[in-house]
Design a protein around this motif. Structure first.
Motif, PDB file in Angstrom:
ATOM      1  N   GLU A 150       2.010   0.135  -3.071  1.00 28.90           N
ATOM      2  CA  GLU A 150       1.405   0.134  -1.740  1.00 28.90           C
ATOM      3  C   GLU A 150       2.436  -0.222  -0.679  1.00 28.90           C
ATOM      4  O   GLU A 150       2.487   0.395   0.394  1.00 28.90           O
ATOM      5  N   ALA A 151       3.268  -1.214  -0.953  1.00 23.51           N
ATOM      6  CA  ALA A 151       4.310  -1.592  -0.002  1.00 23.51           C
ATOM      7  C   ALA A 151       5.296  -0.449   0.225  1.00 23.51           C
ATOM      8  O   ALA A 151       5.753  -0.216   1.348  1.00 23.51           O
ATOM      9  N   LEU A 152       5.621   0.261  -0.826  1.00 17.31           N
ATOM     10  CA  LEU A 152       6.508   1.427  -0.701  1.00 17.31           C
ATOM     11  C   LEU A 152       5.871   2.482   0.194  1.00 17.31           C
ATOM     12  O   LEU A 152       6.530   3.025   1.101  1.00 17.31           O
ATOM     13  N   ASP A 153       4.604   2.767  -0.039  1.00 19.10           N
ATOM     14  CA  ASP A 153       3.906   3.777   0.764  1.00 19.10           C
ATOM     15  C   ASP A 153       3.857   3.382   2.236  1.00 19.10           C
ATOM     16  O   ASP A 153       4.143   4.197   3.127  1.00 19.10           O
ATOM     17  N   LEU A 154       3.526   2.122   2.512  1.00 19.84           N
ATOM     18  CA  LEU A 154       3.451   1.673   3.902  1.00 19.84           C
ATOM     19  C   LEU A 154       4.821   1.701   4.572  1.00 19.84           C
ATOM     20  O   LEU A 154       4.954   2.071   5.745  1.00 19.84           O
ATOM     21  N   THR A 155       5.852   1.311   3.839  1.00 16.15           N
ATOM     22  CA  THR A 155       7.200   1.294   4.407  1.00 16.15           C
ATOM     23  C   THR A 155       7.681   2.705   4.710  1.00 16.15           C
ATOM     24  O   THR A 155       8.258   2.970   5.783  1.00 16.15           O
ATOM     25  N   ALA A 156       7.454   3.630   3.794  1.00 13.82           N
ATOM     26  CA  ALA A 156       7.834   5.030   4.028  1.00 13.82           C
ATOM     27  C   ALA A 156       7.059   5.606   5.210  1.00 13.82           C
ATOM     28  O   ALA A 156       7.621   6.346   6.040  1.00 13.82           O
ATOM     29  N   SER A 157       5.790   5.270   5.324  1.00 13.20           N
ATOM     30  CA  SER A 157       4.972   5.764   6.432  1.00 13.20           C
ATOM     31  C   SER A 157       5.436   5.178   7.760  1.00 13.20           C
ATOM     32  O   SER A 157       5.429   5.868   8.791  1.00 13.20           O
ATOM     33  N   ALA A 158       5.830   3.903   7.758  1.00 12.76           N
ATOM     34  CA  ALA A 158       6.351   3.284   8.979  1.00 12.76           C
ATOM     35  C   ALA A 158       7.652   3.961   9.412  1.00 12.76           C
ATOM     36  O   ALA A 158       7.891   4.172  10.609  1.00 12.76           O
ATOM     37  N   LYS A 159       8.493   4.290   8.464  1.00 16.06           N
ATOM     38  CA  LYS A 159       9.725   5.020   8.785  1.00 16.06           C
ATOM     39  C   LYS A 159       9.391   6.361   9.431  1.00 16.06           C
ATOM     40  O   LYS A 159       9.965   6.738  10.463  1.00 16.06           O
ATOM     41  N   ASP A 160       8.450   7.078   8.833  1.00 14.52           N
ATOM     42  CA  ASP A 160       8.055   8.375   9.377  1.00 14.52           C
ATOM     43  C   ASP A 160       7.474   8.246  10.779  1.00 14.52           C
ATOM     44  O   ASP A 160       7.622   9.154  11.609  1.00 14.52           O
ATOM     45  N   ALA A 161       6.825   7.120  11.062  1.00 17.16           N
ATOM     46  CA  ALA A 161       6.225   6.899  12.378  1.00 17.16           C
ATOM     47  C   ALA A 161       7.256   6.546  13.443  1.00 17.16           C
ATOM     48  O   ALA A 161       6.942   6.572  14.632  1.00 17.16           O
ATOM     49  N   GLY A 162       8.464   6.179  13.015  1.00 24.84           N
ATOM     50  CA  GLY A 162       9.512   5.844  13.967  1.00 24.84           C
ATOM     51  C   GLY A 162       9.767   4.375  14.169  1.00 24.84           C
ATOM     52  O   GLY A 162      10.414   3.979  15.148  1.00 24.84           O
ATOM     53  N   ALA A 163       9.294   3.532  13.241  1.00 24.35           N
ATOM     54  CA  ALA A 163       9.563   2.096  13.352  1.00 24.35           C
ATOM     55  C   ALA A 163      11.055   1.824  13.248  1.00 24.35           C
ATOM     56  O   ALA A 163      11.794   2.545  12.572  1.00 24.35           O
ATOM     57  N   ASP A 164      11.498   0.780  13.920  1.00 23.92           N
ATOM     58  CA  ASP A 164      12.916   0.392  13.868  1.00 23.92           C
ATOM     59  C   ASP A 164      13.239  -0.394  12.613  1.00 23.92           C
ATOM     60  O   ASP A 164      14.396  -0.448  12.195  1.00 23.92           O
ATOM     61  N   ALA A 165      12.230  -1.027  12.014  1.00 23.35           N
ATOM     62  CA  ALA A 165      12.428  -1.811  10.796  1.00 23.35           C
ATOM     63  C   ALA A 165      11.067  -2.088  10.196  1.00 23.35           C
ATOM     64  O   ALA A 165      10.021  -1.860  10.826  1.00 23.35           O
ATOM     65  N   ALA A 166      11.087  -2.584   8.967  1.00 24.02           N
ATOM     66  CA  ALA A 166       9.861  -3.022   8.295  1.00 24.02           C
ATOM     67  C   ALA A 166       9.995  -4.494   7.935  1.00 24.02           C
ATOM     68  O   ALA A 166      11.091  -4.976   7.638  1.00 24.02           O
TER      69      ALA A 166
END
Length: 291
Positions: free
Chosen positions: A84-100
């Motif tokens: 789940e953490a992997l999925d959320l982190t990958a999705s945050a990257k795709d959304a344009g987050a600067d970091a997780a």
């Protein structure tokens, strides 16, 4: 590097606990006007535990869109399931987050090796800067300095939010990591002392209600003007303390609602701030000219 006053942003809701997008937009703009140096969306203070995956990612995307690259946006993507953490982190990257920001897996109490392997697994698969988050008072697991040292050597792991409030822990970590490893406090009461001891900033609950004062304290501390920073921080100690009269984010959600950003609404099992405690927090806010 992420530095200064980074707000652990609340997630405004309407009285029926649906997400209040207009209030969220206004809250983010207010933080930018007040000088907040970065925004953490969907951390513990943002009620990540009670939002579903679609809402979680929608809030992250909305904050990124409103900020529009004016300050860094860090997405809370931790979970007690590595997948789940992997999925959320990958999705945050795709959304344009600067970091997780990834909290240590909670409740299931992994070993130190399990903590290392969890973060290594995600860091090797998502090319996004990642901040570790150690808060044993809430997760029932404490990531030791030895694990932090090992993880700091991995590509994409760039820092830690250390929320024990133990300044010796900061010294232990600082002695083990490179100078460019980002050290952020997750404890408002000791945040200034953390910076005085070599930390780079605070991921702060108090910044939700006192963004300008918190940004000033951090700027003074990072400029080595500790006496001026201490004077301001002494004023805010009553706010720091009273924001934890009940479990976070119960008091701060009430406080932000008093500033006009959303209703005093939380999702079960969280309940509203006890009425008998509200005058203490209100008085602390009034003493600092916040309301």
């Amino acid at each position: 590097m992420f530095r200064g006053s980074l707000v652990a942003l609340v997630t405004p809701m309407k009285a029926d606990t649906s997400l209040d997008w207009d209030a969220l937009d206004k809250l983010v703009e207010w933080h930018l006007e007040q000088g907040t140096h970065g925004i953490v969306a969907m951390g513990t203070t943002g009620e990540s535990a009670t939002l579903d995956r679609e809402e979680h990612l929608a809030v992250i995307r909305r904050v990124i869109d409103v900020v529009n690259k004016r300050v860094p946006v860090i997405a809370g993507t931790g979970a007690n399931s590595t997948r789940e953490a992997l999925d959320l982190t990958a999705s945050a990257k795709d959304a344009g987050a600067d970091a997780a920001l990834l909290v240590t897996p909670y409740y299931n109490k992994p070993s130190q090796e399990g903590l290392f392997l969890h973060h290594q697994y995600i860091a090797e698969r998502v090319a996004l800067p990642q901040l570790l988050y150690n808060v044993p008072g809430r997760t029932a697991v404490d990531m030791g300095p030895e694990v932090v040292e090992r993880l700091s050597m991995l590509e994409h792991i760039v820092g830690i939010k250390e929320a024990t409030g133990d300044l010796q822990r900061l010294a232990d970590i600082k002695a083990r990591v490179s100078d460019d490893f980002c050290l952020l406090s997750g404890d408002d009461e000791t945040g200034l002392a953390f910076m005085e001891a070599g930390g780079h900033g605070v991921i702060s609950v108090t910044t939700n209600v006192a963004p300008r004062l918190m940004s000033q304290i951090c700027e003074l501390a990072l400029g080595n003007d500790f006496s001026a920073a201490q004077a301001l921080d002494a004023r805010l100690q009553s706010v720091h303390k009273n924001l934890f009269l009940e479990s976070n984010p119960i008091p701060v959600k009430w406080a932000v609602s008093q500033l006009g950003f959303g209703a005093n609404a939380l999702r079960l099992p969280l309940t509203g701030f006890e009425q008998g405690l509200q005058p203490q927090l209100r008085a602390a806010m009034q003493e600092n000219g916040l309301i």
